[in-house]
Design a protein around this motif. Structure first.
Motif, PDB file in Angstrom:
ATOM      1  N   MET A   1     -24.995  60.268  -4.572  1.00 18.35           N
ATOM      2  CA  MET A   1     -25.486  58.975  -4.154  1.00 18.35           C
ATOM      3  C   MET A   1     -26.014  59.404  -2.633  1.00 18.35           C
ATOM      4  O   MET A   1     -26.165  60.683  -2.204  1.00 18.35           O
ATOM      5  N   LEU A   2     -26.433  58.130  -1.661  1.00 20.21           N
ATOM      6  CA  LEU A   2     -26.993  58.671  -0.287  1.00 20.21           C
ATOM      7  C   LEU A   2     -25.985  59.559   0.611  1.00 20.21           C
ATOM      8  O   LEU A   2     -26.697  60.104   1.425  1.00 20.21           O
ATOM      9  N   THR A   3     -24.873  59.521   0.152  1.00 18.89           N
ATOM     10  CA  THR A   3     -23.968  60.303   1.015  1.00 18.89           C
ATOM     11  C   THR A   3     -24.557  61.992   1.092  1.00 18.89           C
ATOM     12  O   THR A   3     -24.119  62.863   2.136  1.00 18.89           O
ATOM     13  N   LEU A   4     -25.075  62.500   0.068  1.00 20.02           N
ATOM     14  CA  LEU A   4     -25.210  63.924  -0.133  1.00 20.02           C
ATOM     15  C   LEU A   4     -26.463  64.089   0.888  1.00 20.02           C
ATOM     16  O   LEU A   4     -27.624  63.556   0.891  1.00 20.02           O
ATOM     17  N   ALA A   5     -25.740  65.304   1.635  1.00 15.52           N
ATOM     18  CA  ALA A   5     -26.850  65.700   2.917  1.00 15.52           C
ATOM     19  C   ALA A   5     -27.119  64.752   3.608  1.00 15.52           C
ATOM     20  O   ALA A   5     -28.189  64.592   4.495  1.00 15.52           O
ATOM     21  N   GLY A   6     -26.360  63.676   3.856  1.00 12.24           N
ATOM     22  CA  GLY A   6     -26.530  62.491   4.862  1.00 12.24           C
ATOM     23  C   GLY A   6     -25.386  62.275   5.682  1.00 12.24           C
ATOM     24  O   GLY A   6     -24.391  63.214   5.691  1.00 12.24           O
ATOM     25  N   LYS A   7     -25.581  61.468   6.411  1.00 18.73           N
ATOM     26  CA  LYS A   7     -24.253  61.041   7.455  1.00 18.73           C
ATOM     27  C   LYS A   7     -23.590  59.710   7.119  1.00 18.73           C
ATOM     28  O   LYS A   7     -22.509  59.467   7.624  1.00 18.73           O
TER      29      LYS A   7
END
Length: 391
Positions: free
Chosen positions: A274-280
């Motif tokens: 999901m958007l949490t991968l490599a994100g903040k």
């Protein structure tokens, strides 16, 4: 005929050519116009040095990365941002995955992928539509009020889609008669997922062109003593591919190992990220349901899993360190198997004359970067190590 110098030269301390083959030592790859033109052991300067080079990792199920969720930003720009995040885990090619949404909103995802490919966004192999044609009995985190049957309008749109590979996850027991055959004959890849299908229904679907299953063991009818269900049908088949989320959260590593032993040539590592991968981001909504990250677990307040916080290099490390697979076999599940599952066998091997699709790892199996569609990406955090691999 004049000899043309390569655009890029890469030295690998270990080169894994693909399909489970053992490593070759100290190899130099010459790449020109996106193709591998030579593999040698020559000495001398090169453009890039890495510890491990392998066929490019192909993530056939990734919902988001780099603070972008595909459902929330179905555009070429959103896809480019996702791809950037996926590359940090070594992914070379991906199928941006659009999960169940309202009506025919999935069509925006198909259009976005076609636009991204036309714009030259590297590594976009096609699209994965996970729903909305699922079983209301196995919704998982997918919004139940958006799940619906496949109809003639959907089949017509999908049959005409031109966006590279189109992988469609559906519940075969809910599909209209002949629909799987129509989609398969149109060149699409059809997987079973979020399904309560019986063993007999899975066998029928396979005869019609079903070629795999999405996130094995999750959101599907289980293997029991008198009804093998979807899980049993997949494990019993010598032909069906299966994606698996090797994070230790979605599937116990003992079950991952069972699947790996039974399906060494058909098991595909996926991130389901999901958007949490490599994100903040550490919390987000899916149709008004709040999802929170706790370590590598993403779930709603009731504990229902909502995708994964997993990169491809971590999945490979888990297969080696937790499951006990050899590195060549783990790499095959990240590259060769998914390449064949999506009908792109040209991406499965490092071989002269084939497209250069490459993923790079350190000796401790951390992602260094990737190469796809004439684009080299190196992770800045690992570049110093990569440049000091002994020649």
């Amino acid at each position: 005929m004049l000899h043309k110098e390569p655009d890029l030269t890469i030295r690998a301390a270990k080169l894994y050519p693909g399909d489970g083959a053992a490593a070759l030592e100290d190899q130099v790859l010459d790449i020109r116009d996106g193709q591998i033109t030579a593999i040698t052991q020559r000495r001398g300067p090169v453009d890039q040095e890495v510890a491990i080079a392998a066929p490019g990792f192909i993530d056939i199920q990734i919902n988001g990365a780099n603070d972008v969720q595909f459902n929330n930003k179905p555009s070429a720009d959103g896809i480019a941002q996702m791809a950037e995040g996926a590359r940090r885990g070594g992914t070379a090619h991906l199928l941006p995955t659009f999960i169940t949404d309202e009506g025919r909103r999935y069509q925006q995802a198909v259009t976005a992928v076609a636009e991204a490919r036309a714009a030259g966004v590297a590594g976009i192999a096609g699209v994965h539509l996970e729903g909305p044609f699922l079983s209301p009995n196995r919704p998982g985190i997918h919004p139940p009020d958006c799940i619906r049957p496949l109809d003639a309008t959907d089949i017509a749109f999908l049959s005409a889609a031109n966006c590279g590979t189109c992988l469609l996850t559906l519940a075969p027991e809910c599909a209209p008669e002949g629909a799987i055959r129509q989609l398969s004959e149109a060149g699409h890849t059809v997987f079973a997922g979020h399904s309560a299908a019986s063993f007999a229904e899975m066998q029928k679907a396979q005869r019609e062109g079903l070629s795999g299953a999405t996130h094995l063991w999750n959101a599907m009818s289980p293997l029991t003593s008198r009804e093998p269900g979807v899980v049993g049908a997949v494990l019993a088949s010598e032909m069906l591919y299966a994606g698996i989320i090797a994070d230790g959260v979605h599937v116990d590593f003992a079950n991952v190992g069972i699947a790996a032993r039974l399906k060494p040539d058909h098991l595909c590592l996926v991130t389901d990220a999901m958007l949490t991968l490599a994100g903040k981001t550490d919390r987000f909504d899916i149709h008004g349901v709040e999802i929170r990250r706790d370590g590598n677990r993403l779930s709603d307040a009731g504990g229902t899993l909502a995708g994964a916080h997993l990169a491809m290099d971590e999945a490979i490390r888990n297969m080696v360190q937790q499951v006990g697979l050899s590195l060549p076999k783990a790499l095959q599940m990240a590259s060769g198997n998914p390449a064949r599952a999506i009908r792109r066998p040209d991406l499965a091997q490092i071989q002269v004359g084939l497209p250069a699709s490459l993923s790079f790892l350190s000796h401790d199996l951390q992602a260094l970067g990737s190469y796809a569609d004439r684009h080299l990406h190196m992770n800045a955090i690992h570049t110093p190590e990569a440049q000091h691999v002994p020649a």
